[in-house]
Every structure is written in structure tokens, then in C-alpha cells.
Design a protein around this motif. Structure first.
Motif, PDB file in Angstrom:
ATOM      1  N   ALA A   7     -25.022  69.747  22.391  1.00 45.93           N
ATOM      2  CA  ALA A   7     -25.432  68.838  21.331  1.00 45.93           C
ATOM      3  C   ALA A   7     -26.787  69.277  20.806  1.00 45.93           C
ATOM      4  O   ALA A   7     -27.763  69.390  21.548  1.00 45.93           O
ATOM      5  CB  ALA A   7     -25.501  67.412  21.871  1.00 45.93           C
ATOM      6  N   VAL A   8     -26.845  69.535  19.522  1.00 48.72           N
ATOM      7  CA  VAL A   8     -28.094  69.992  18.908  1.00 48.72           C
ATOM      8  C   VAL A   8     -29.060  68.821  18.796  1.00 48.72           C
ATOM      9  O   VAL A   8     -28.679  67.722  18.406  1.00 48.72           O
ATOM     10  CB  VAL A   8     -27.799  70.595  17.519  1.00 48.72           C
ATOM     11  CG1 VAL A   8     -29.092  71.071  16.867  1.00 48.72           C
ATOM     12  CG2 VAL A   8     -26.805  71.735  17.624  1.00 48.72           C
ATOM     13  N   THR A   9     -30.315  69.066  19.150  1.00 48.82           N
ATOM     14  CA  THR A   9     -31.315  68.009  19.125  1.00 48.82           C
ATOM     15  C   THR A   9     -32.292  68.214  17.974  1.00 48.82           C
ATOM     16  O   THR A   9     -32.380  69.303  17.390  1.00 48.82           O
ATOM     17  CB  THR A   9     -32.111  67.977  20.441  1.00 48.82           C
ATOM     18  OG1 THR A   9     -32.850  69.203  20.557  1.00 48.82           O
ATOM     19  CG2 THR A   9     -31.172  67.829  21.644  1.00 48.82           C
ATOM     20  N   LEU A  10     -33.062  67.156  17.681  1.00 49.53           N
ATOM     21  CA  LEU A  10     -34.113  67.253  16.670  1.00 49.53           C
ATOM     22  C   LEU A  10     -35.121  68.336  17.046  1.00 49.53           C
ATOM     23  O   LEU A  10     -35.628  69.065  16.181  1.00 49.53           O
ATOM     24  CB  LEU A  10     -34.829  65.903  16.530  1.00 49.53           C
ATOM     25  CG  LEU A  10     -34.163  64.820  15.669  1.00 49.53           C
ATOM     26  CD1 LEU A  10     -34.966  63.543  15.749  1.00 49.53           C
ATOM     27  CD2 LEU A  10     -34.060  65.271  14.223  1.00 49.53           C
ATOM     28  N   VAL A  52     -26.027  66.851  14.099  1.00 49.00           N
ATOM     29  CA  VAL A  52     -25.466  65.565  13.683  1.00 49.00           C
ATOM     30  C   VAL A  52     -26.390  64.462  14.193  1.00 49.00           C
ATOM     31  O   VAL A  52     -26.677  64.388  15.393  1.00 49.00           O
ATOM     32  CB  VAL A  52     -24.046  65.338  14.260  1.00 49.00           C
ATOM     33  CG1 VAL A  52     -23.518  63.968  13.858  1.00 49.00           C
ATOM     34  CG2 VAL A  52     -23.110  66.438  13.786  1.00 49.00           C
ATOM     35  N   PRO A  53     -26.913  63.594  13.301  1.00 50.40           N
ATOM     36  CA  PRO A  53     -27.807  62.523  13.747  1.00 50.40           C
ATOM     37  C   PRO A  53     -27.160  61.632  14.791  1.00 50.40           C
ATOM     38  O   PRO A  53     -25.954  61.365  14.729  1.00 50.40           O
ATOM     39  CB  PRO A  53     -28.095  61.739  12.457  1.00 50.40           C
ATOM     40  CG  PRO A  53     -27.832  62.708  11.354  1.00 50.40           C
ATOM     41  CD  PRO A  53     -26.722  63.592  11.839  1.00 50.40           C
ATOM     42  N   ASN A  54     -27.929  61.185  15.735  1.00 56.49           N
ATOM     43  CA  ASN A  54     -27.462  60.286  16.785  1.00 56.49           C
ATOM     44  C   ASN A  54     -27.515  58.858  16.242  1.00 56.49           C
ATOM     45  O   ASN A  54     -28.565  58.224  16.214  1.00 56.49           O
ATOM     46  CB  ASN A  54     -28.361  60.410  18.022  1.00 56.49           C
ATOM     47  CG  ASN A  54     -27.827  59.615  19.197  1.00 56.49           C
ATOM     48  OD1 ASN A  54     -27.207  58.572  19.018  1.00 56.49           O
ATOM     49  ND2 ASN A  54     -28.070  60.112  20.395  1.00 56.49           N
ATOM     50  N   LEU A  55     -26.341  58.373  15.785  1.00 52.72           N
ATOM     51  CA  LEU A  55     -26.306  57.045  15.159  1.00 52.72           C
ATOM     52  C   LEU A  55     -26.648  55.938  16.138  1.00 52.72           C
ATOM     53  O   LEU A  55     -27.240  54.925  15.775  1.00 52.72           O
ATOM     54  CB  LEU A  55     -24.927  56.790  14.545  1.00 52.72           C
ATOM     55  CG  LEU A  55     -24.548  57.712  13.378  1.00 52.72           C
ATOM     56  CD1 LEU A  55     -23.156  57.370  12.873  1.00 52.72           C
ATOM     57  CD2 LEU A  55     -25.560  57.608  12.262  1.00 52.72           C
TER      58      LEU A  55
END
Length: 335
Positions: A7-10, A52-55
Motif C-alpha cells: 500500500a503506497v503511503t503519503l 489511493v487516499p485512505n478514506l
């Protein structure tokens, strides 16, 4: 490129773009004060890495659920069988795309209050409700607890807490009735919609307005239910009772199309023996034989306006209490 399972992070986006984590956060959340060139650079990296933003995290931080509910007081067959609903939902979804909010569609045919636990349980930030068949008390209870926008005017126009987006049902019905009168028809029957529908009431009133303005008595009025089967039953009643009329205005296209089938089976020619007009301009209206004269209502635009109002209310912005969108007369060969 990172492995697909990671999971790609900020932080990873920030490192590759050479900016701070806070800058990336502001850009992906649409803050407009960021330098455009910098925003473009970060967005390129976001795309490259597949970030992908973590909603869920965003919802926790903002104390929002990240969802808007669309409550439809109809049964499943009616919802999926009526092109009007499809166009409206497409307009809502189109406006919400990219907003960070999800659309939850709740079909509550028997009792919309069954959805109150979901609506009031913190799982949605706003609700779009159909005024048709939803009790005023339920709408008032909802609007006291979360932002509510009605698709169609409320049955009680004095209700102060409900925002709404409607189309000019009354004006559209007056346009098409006047068109029939101008074609020389002096006995125009109407197949009206359900008695508990504000849209049906407005379309009936527009039909009556046109007759009053022309100084002509209205023709027979029979009840319908906005379905094709309802149009069939109403048209058969008209013919079986020997109603004398040279035109029929059905309060929506599905009923008008059902009416046309009955007239053809009874050996009547459209429009030579009897003219037919509808309301909505569903996609199949142009493909009937003959093509159907109707009133075009901007269903997609109405859906977009509903979503825009709901999102604005969630953001704490001022929203016009009631919006009414214009309709357009579409003249085809059925009249």
C-alpha cells in the motif's frame, strides 16, 4: 515501481516528489492554494505509484462518514424499470465523482423509516430523499439531524427545513397541453400520476391552467401510477367508458407509451384519430411509432444539482432553499 501488494503511503509519495508529507496531503485533498506546478509534479508521482487516499483515515480526521445516502421510496422493479431514476442517479454520481464521498442508494418501498437507523447512526453525512411517498414528519425528523435535500418539492411547501431541487412540472404540463389546444384539440383527456406525488399534482395543475387560459373545459381525467401498466389500464378505462376525446396527455412517458399500445390494438391511428403526449422524454420516447411528443425534464442536471446542494450543506455552505429547473417541449409525430 513498488510491488503491487504494498500500500503506497503519503510518505512514499512525498519522498519521490521531493516535498513534505503535509504538501502531498494538501494536494490530494484538493487544497487550491498549492503552487500549480508543484501540484502537477505531485500528481504525476501519485499516478506513477498508484497512491489511493485512505478514506477511513480521512473520515476519522474529519469526523465525517464520507457518504451521502439516496433514499428512493419505490420497489426494486420500479426503480430499475423507470429511465427517470437512472438519469437522476447518473447526474448525482457524476457530480460526486472525485468529491471523496460515496453514494449509498437505499430502496425503501414500504416504509422509508426503516432506513432511519442508517441515516441517523453517523454512517452518512447527508441524505437525498424523493419527496414522493415520503411522509413530511419523516423528512422533518431527518432534516433536524443531518443535511437533507429533496428530489422534488416537498408536499408541504411551507416546510422550512428542507432544501429541494425540482423541475418545472406545472409549466411543462401547461406547455404540452397548450400545444394540443393549438393543434385544434378541444377534448383532451389526461392520465394523471399518483395522488401522493407532488410532481403529479403539479402536472395536473398545468393541464388545468392551459384549459383555463383558453376558456375550454378540461376533458376526462383518469388516475395512473407512472408505470406503463398503469397507462394501459387508464387508456382501456377511457375507451371502455366511451370517453369522447381527440388527444390524451399522460403525466409521464411510460404511461403515454402504454396508452399508445392500447390505441393501436383498438385500431386507432396516432395522431390521425387521436393524439398522444407524455412527460419526461425518456430515451425510448423518440423510438415509439410514431415518435412521442413530450416534455423534456433535465433529470441528469437535477441529479447533479441535488448532489451539489448536499455536498455544499455538508461543507457548511449556504444553499438556496429551493431550485426549479426549466423544462422543454419536444414536438414529435404523435401529435
Amino acid at each position: 515501481m513498488l510491488p503491487r501488494h504494498s500500500a503506497v503511503t503519503l510518505e512514499q509519495v512525498a519522498r519521490q516528489a521531493g516535498v513534505s508529507r503535509a504538501t502531498v496531503s494538501r494536494i490530494v485533498n484538493g487544497v487550491s492554494t498549492v503552487d500549480p506546478a508543484l501540484a502537477e509534479r505531485v500528481n504525476v508521482v501519485v499516478k506513477q505509484l498508484g497512491y489511493v487516499p485512505n478514506l477511513s483515515a480521512r473520515s476519522l480526521a474529519s469526523r465525517r462518514a464520507g457518504a451521502v445516502a439516496l433514499v428512493v421510496p419505490e420497489d426494486v422493479e420500479r426503480f430499475f424499470g423507470d429511465p427517470f431514476f437512472g438519469a437522476l442517479v447518473a447526474g448525482i454520481q457524476g457530480k460526486m465523482r472525485g468529491s471523496g464521498f460515496l453514494l449509498d442508494v437505499l430502496i425503501a418501498a414500504d416504509d422509508p423509516r426503516q432506513t432511519s437507523d442508517l441515516l441517523l447512526g453517523g454512517k452518512v453525512d447527508a441524505a437525498i430523499l424523493f419527496s414522493h411517498r415520503i411522509e413530511q414528519s419523516f423528512m422533518s425528523m431527518m432534516s433536524a439531524s443531518l443535511p437533507v435535500v429533496l428530489a422534488g418539492r416537498p408536499s408541504d411547501a411551507t416546510e422550512p427545513t428542507c432544501h429541494y431541487v425540482d423541475v418545472d412540472n406545472r409549466g411543462g404540463a401547461e406547455f404540452v397541453t397548450r400545444h394540443l389546444l393549438e393543434r385544434g384539440h378541444r377534448r383532451i383527456a389526461m392520465i394523471r400520476g399518483p395522488e401522493d406525488s407532488p410532481a403529479a399534482a403539479d402536472r395536473l395543475q398545468g393541464y388545468l391552467d392551459a384549459h383555463e387560459a383558453a376558456g375550454i373545459e378540461p376533458g376526462p381525467i383518469v388516475a395512473g401510477d407512472f408505470t406503463s401498466a398503469g397507462g394501459v389500464a387508464a387508456a382501456e378505462r377511457l375507451l371502455d367508458e366511451g370517453a369522447s376525446c381527440t388527444a390524451v396527455f399522460a403525466a409521464n412517458d411510460l404511461m403515454a407509451i402504454g396508452t399508445m399500445g392500447v390505441l393501436r390494438r383498438r385500431g386507432l391511428r396516432i395522431p390521425d384519430d387521436i393524439a398522444v403526449a407524455g412527460f419526461d422524454d425518456v430515451p425510448s420516447a423518440a423510438d415509439t411509432v410514431p415518435p412521442l411528443t413530450t416534455v423534456r425534464q433535465p433529470s441528469r442536471e437535477q441529479g447533479a444539482a441535488l448532489a451539489e446542494a448536499a455536498l455544499a450543506l455538508v461543507a457548511g455552505e449556504q444553499v438556496e432553499q429551493g431550485q426549479v429547473l426549466a423544462t422543454e417541449l419536444i414536438v414529435r409525430e404523435s401529435t
